[in-house]
Design an enzyme around this catalytic site. Structure first.
Site, PDB file in Angstrom:
ATOM      1  N   GLY A   1     -61.482 -32.962  -2.625  1.00 44.96           N
ATOM      2  CA  GLY A   1     -62.741 -33.572  -2.205  1.00 44.96           C
ATOM      3  C   GLY A   1     -63.753 -32.490  -1.842  1.00 44.96           C
TER       4      GLY A   1
ATOM      5  N   ARG B   1     -59.461 -33.447  -8.433  1.00 44.27           N
ATOM      6  CA  ARG B   1     -58.162 -33.529  -7.748  1.00 44.27           C
ATOM      7  C   ARG B   1     -57.082 -33.296  -8.809  1.00 44.27           C
ATOM      8  NH1 ARG B   1     -58.874 -35.033  -2.670  1.00 44.27           N
ATOM      9  NH2 ARG B   1     -60.693 -36.269  -2.038  1.00 44.27           N
TER      10      ARG B   1
ATOM     11  N   GLY C   1     -58.264 -28.262  -0.109  1.00 42.80           N
ATOM     12  CA  GLY C   1     -57.599 -28.904   1.021  1.00 42.80           C
ATOM     13  C   GLY C   1     -56.095 -28.772   0.863  1.00 42.80           C
ATOM     14  N   ASP C   2     -55.340 -29.594   1.623  1.00 42.18           N
ATOM     15  CA  ASP C   2     -53.875 -29.403   1.623  1.00 42.18           C
ATOM     16  C   ASP C   2     -53.280 -29.561   0.225  1.00 42.18           C
ATOM     17  OD1 ASP C   2     -52.813 -32.644   2.957  1.00 42.18           O
ATOM     18  OD2 ASP C   2     -54.447 -32.082   1.623  1.00 42.18           O
ATOM     19  N   GLY C   3     -53.770 -30.496  -0.580  1.00 44.74           N
ATOM     20  CA  GLY C   3     -53.212 -30.703  -1.923  1.00 44.74           C
ATOM     21  C   GLY C   3     -53.486 -29.511  -2.842  1.00 44.74           C
ATOM     22  N   THR C   4     -54.734 -29.080  -2.885  1.00 49.41           N
ATOM     23  CA  THR C   4     -55.131 -27.974  -3.766  1.00 49.41           C
ATOM     24  C   THR C   4     -54.488 -26.665  -3.337  1.00 49.41           C
ATOM     25  OG1 THR C   4     -57.237 -29.089  -4.169  1.00 49.41           O
ATOM     26  CG2 THR C   4     -57.139 -26.741  -4.687  1.00 49.41           C
TER      27      THR C   4
ATOM     28  N   THR D   1     -61.724 -28.927   4.116  1.00 50.21           N
ATOM     29  CA  THR D   1     -61.538 -30.367   4.170  1.00 50.21           C
ATOM     30  C   THR D   1     -62.221 -30.928   5.402  1.00 50.21           C
ATOM     31  OG1 THR D   1     -60.033 -32.243   4.373  1.00 50.21           O
ATOM     32  CG2 THR D   1     -59.251 -30.140   5.274  1.00 50.21           C
TER      33      THR D   1
ATOM     34  N   ASP E   1     -61.314 -33.443   6.763  1.00 53.71           N
ATOM     35  CA  ASP E   1     -60.237 -34.069   7.542  1.00 53.71           C
ATOM     36  C   ASP E   1     -59.652 -33.107   8.576  1.00 53.71           C
ATOM     37  OD1 ASP E   1     -58.995 -35.498   4.437  1.00 53.71           O
ATOM     38  OD2 ASP E   1     -60.656 -36.101   5.727  1.00 53.71           O
TER      39      ASP E   1
ATOM     40  N   ASP F   1     -57.156 -31.255   8.546  1.00 49.20           N
ATOM     41  CA  ASP F   1     -55.711 -31.481   8.752  1.00 49.20           C
ATOM     42  C   ASP F   1     -54.830 -30.373   8.182  1.00 49.20           C
ATOM     43  OD1 ASP F   1     -55.450 -33.962   6.025  1.00 49.20           O
ATOM     44  OD2 ASP F   1     -56.247 -31.907   6.120  1.00 49.20           O
TER      45      ASP F   1
ATOM     46  N   GLY G   1     -61.066 -39.242   7.136  1.00 50.99           N
ATOM     47  CA  GLY G   1     -60.075 -38.431   7.827  1.00 50.99           C
ATOM     48  C   GLY G   1     -58.704 -38.569   7.196  1.00 50.99           C
ATOM     49  N   ARG G   2     -58.629 -39.403   6.140  1.00 48.67           N
ATOM     50  CA  ARG G   2     -57.360 -39.651   5.444  1.00 48.67           C
ATOM     51  C   ARG G   2     -56.272 -40.025   6.458  1.00 48.67           C
ATOM     52  NH1 ARG G   2     -56.373 -38.811   0.171  1.00 48.67           N
ATOM     53  NH2 ARG G   2     -58.083 -37.345  -0.121  1.00 48.67           N
TER      54      ARG G   2
ATOM     55  N   GLU H   1     -60.222 -44.061   9.280  1.00 48.58           N
ATOM     56  CA  GLU H   1     -59.813 -44.874   8.128  1.00 48.58           C
ATOM     57  C   GLU H   1     -58.290 -44.995   8.028  1.00 48.58           C
ATOM     58  OE1 GLU H   1     -60.169 -41.117   4.975  1.00 48.58           O
ATOM     59  OE2 GLU H   1     -61.019 -43.050   4.438  1.00 48.58           O
TER      60      GLU H   1
ATOM     61  N   TYR I   1     -68.895 -41.513   2.202  1.00 52.10           N
ATOM     62  CA  TYR I   1     -69.147 -40.200   1.613  1.00 52.10           C
ATOM     63  C   TYR I   1     -70.356 -39.493   2.194  1.00 52.10           C
ATOM     64  CZ  TYR I   1     -65.430 -41.678  -1.355  1.00 52.10           C
ATOM     65  OH  TYR I   1     -64.207 -42.107  -1.776  1.00 52.10           O
ATOM     66  N   VAL I   2     -71.128 -40.193   3.016  1.00 52.39           N
ATOM     67  CA  VAL I   2     -72.220 -39.523   3.734  1.00 52.39           C
ATOM     68  C   VAL I   2     -71.651 -38.347   4.533  1.00 52.39           C
ATOM     69  CG1 VAL I   2     -73.893 -39.825   5.600  1.00 52.39           C
ATOM     70  CG2 VAL I   2     -73.628 -41.600   3.873  1.00 52.39           C
TER      71      VAL I   2
HETATM   72  O1  F6P Z   1     -59.995 -35.501   1.996  1.00 47.67           O
HETATM   73  C1  F6P Z   1     -61.315 -35.769   2.135  1.00 47.67           C
HETATM   74  C2  F6P Z   1     -61.613 -37.245   1.959  1.00 47.67           C
HETATM   75  O2  F6P Z   1     -62.966 -37.457   2.067  1.00 47.67           O
HETATM   76  C3  F6P Z   1     -60.843 -38.148   2.932  1.00 47.67           C
HETATM   77  O3  F6P Z   1     -61.430 -38.183   4.211  1.00 47.67           O
HETATM   78  C4  F6P Z   1     -60.919 -39.472   2.207  1.00 47.67           C
HETATM   79  O4  F6P Z   1     -59.850 -40.295   2.584  1.00 47.67           O
HETATM   80  C5  F6P Z   1     -60.744 -39.037   0.754  1.00 47.67           C
HETATM   81  O5  F6P Z   1     -61.150 -37.693   0.680  1.00 47.67           O
HETATM   82  C6  F6P Z   1     -61.521 -39.831  -0.256  1.00 47.67           C
HETATM   83  O6  F6P Z   1     -61.054 -39.415  -1.489  1.00 47.67           O
HETATM   84  P1  F6P Z   1     -61.907 -39.545  -2.849  1.00 47.67           P
HETATM   85  O7  F6P Z   1     -62.940 -38.498  -2.827  1.00 47.67           O
HETATM   86  O8  F6P Z   1     -60.890 -39.292  -3.926  1.00 47.67           O
HETATM   87  O9  F6P Z   1     -62.453 -40.928  -2.886  1.00 47.67           O
END
Ligand code: F6P
Length: 340
Positions: free
Chosen positions: A10, A72, A102-105, A126, A128, A130, A171-172, A222, A272-273
């Site tokens: 993200g 992603r 972020g953690d995945g990448t 990120t 988040d 996290d 915040g995932r 969320e 996404y704001v």
């Molecule tokens: O990891 C960042 C984030 O914005 C999270 O807070 C949210 O849950 C997720 O990405 C949304 O993912 P995508 O951009 O794939 O809709």
């Protein structure tokens, strides 16, 4: 050295500050050439590369998003992905990768570094926040500023209409944005995944508050979850991965509060704001410091590490510190969020 540079996962404000620092420091101070890959690891797999110069990064410090684009994509999860990364590494005559993600990448970066034996330095980004091992990730400060301003704004309309205003924040799986912006914005109730909620307790607290105030602000992460066995009948809509889609936990909490209290309740899903627009000074500074530390580190022969803010120092932390883990909101912050 020839260093590949990518942003994955993200997007968030502050990424361009890190890109700019790697390119400026790398090309001018360290005599490197920087090869940018479009759209994260997908661009590396596709060989979608471009040389990057100081001119390319001139003026991007204040721009949100990432000038390299993102996706992603994790090579270890793509058929032939690792081989394609190896091929691009050779075709582009690279000496290493700097991967902002972020953690995945970053987990993918760790796997590329280990499996292919190529030097990789990661930079955590990120909203988040996290990522284990760093006090802050690029993008978090800006997201918290945006969320706090939103909560500030919700106060006036809540008070004018004697309403309960619920705001759902990103915040995932963790509650960093909801807890920190909730505290900074003066939210009356904050719901974070780290602390499953009981809707009866929330309703009781709001009814008590409305004896002397005519409005309330409820900040909901969320990823917030109801406590086992609590009186909850909400049915948030889930995505393919089983995560609540944006706005659905907020919607269910708003409905439940109105039903339990009788007070008119409304929902704002910030969405996404929180990931858009101009980065704060703090995120520009963090991005710049981590960009400099990453290029200095890889030129000095460091690998299989990521830049981390610890106290006020930027250090290089082994990837194993963060791989497969989530940094949860600590009890000290949760207790502050529980009620002031
Ligand atoms: O990891 C960042 C984030 O914005 C999270 O807070 C949210 O849950 C997720 O990405 C949304 O993912 P995508 O951009 O794939 O809709």
């Amino acid at each position: 050295m020839r260093i590949g540079l990518l942003t994955g996962g993200g997007d968030c404000p502050g990424l361009n500050a890190a890109i700019r620092a790697v390119v400026k420091r790398g090309t001018s101070e360290l005599g490197c050439s920087i090869v940018g890959f479009n759209n994260g690891w997908q661009g590396v797999i596709d060989g979608d590369a471009r040389p990057m110069t100081r001119d390319d990064v001139s003026g991007i410090l204040v721009h949100g998003g990432t000038m390299l684009g993102t996706a992603r994509c994790h090579p270890h999860k793509v058929e032939g992905g690792m081989e394609a990364v190896q091929e691009t590494f050779e075709n582009e005559k690279l000496d290493g990768f700097i991967c902002i993600g972020g953690d995945g990448t970053l987990k993918a970066a760790g796997k590329v570094s280990k499996a292919l034996g190529v030097p990789v330095i990661g930079i955590p980004k990120t909203i988040d926040n996290d990522v284990v091992g760093t006090d802050a990730a690029i993008g978090f400060d800006t997201a918290v500023s945006i969320a706090t301003e939103a909560i500030d704004r919700l106060h006036s309309t809540a008070e004018s209409h004697n309403r309960v205003m619920v705001v759902e924040l990103m915040g995932r799986h963790s509650g960093w944005i909801a807890v920190t912006a909730g505290i900074a914005g003066g939210a009356d109730i904050i719901l974070a995944p780290e602390e499953p909620f009981d809707i009866d307790v929330i309703a009781k607290r709001i009814k008590h508050r409305h004896r002397y105030k005519n409005f309330s602000i409820v900040a909901v992460a969320e990823g917030a979850i109801p406590a086992e066995g609590s009186n909850w009948s909400g049915k948030p809509t889930l995505d393919a991965k089983g995560n609540p889609i944006a706005g659905s936990i907020g919607h269910e909490v708003t409905k439940a509060i109105e039903a339990a209290t009788g007070f008119t309740s409304r929902l704002t899903t910030l969405g996404y704001v929180q990931r858009g627009g101009v980065p704060t000074a703090a995120d520009r500074l963090l991005g710049t410091r981590m960009g400099v530390a990453a290029i200095d580190g890889i030129v000095a022969g460091e690998s299989h590490k990521f830049t981390a803010l610890q106290g006020n120092h930027i250090v290089l932390e082994p990837f194993d510190t963060m791989m497969g883990k989530t940094k949860w909101v600590p009890e000290e912050l949760l207790s502050a969020a529980r009620g002031l």
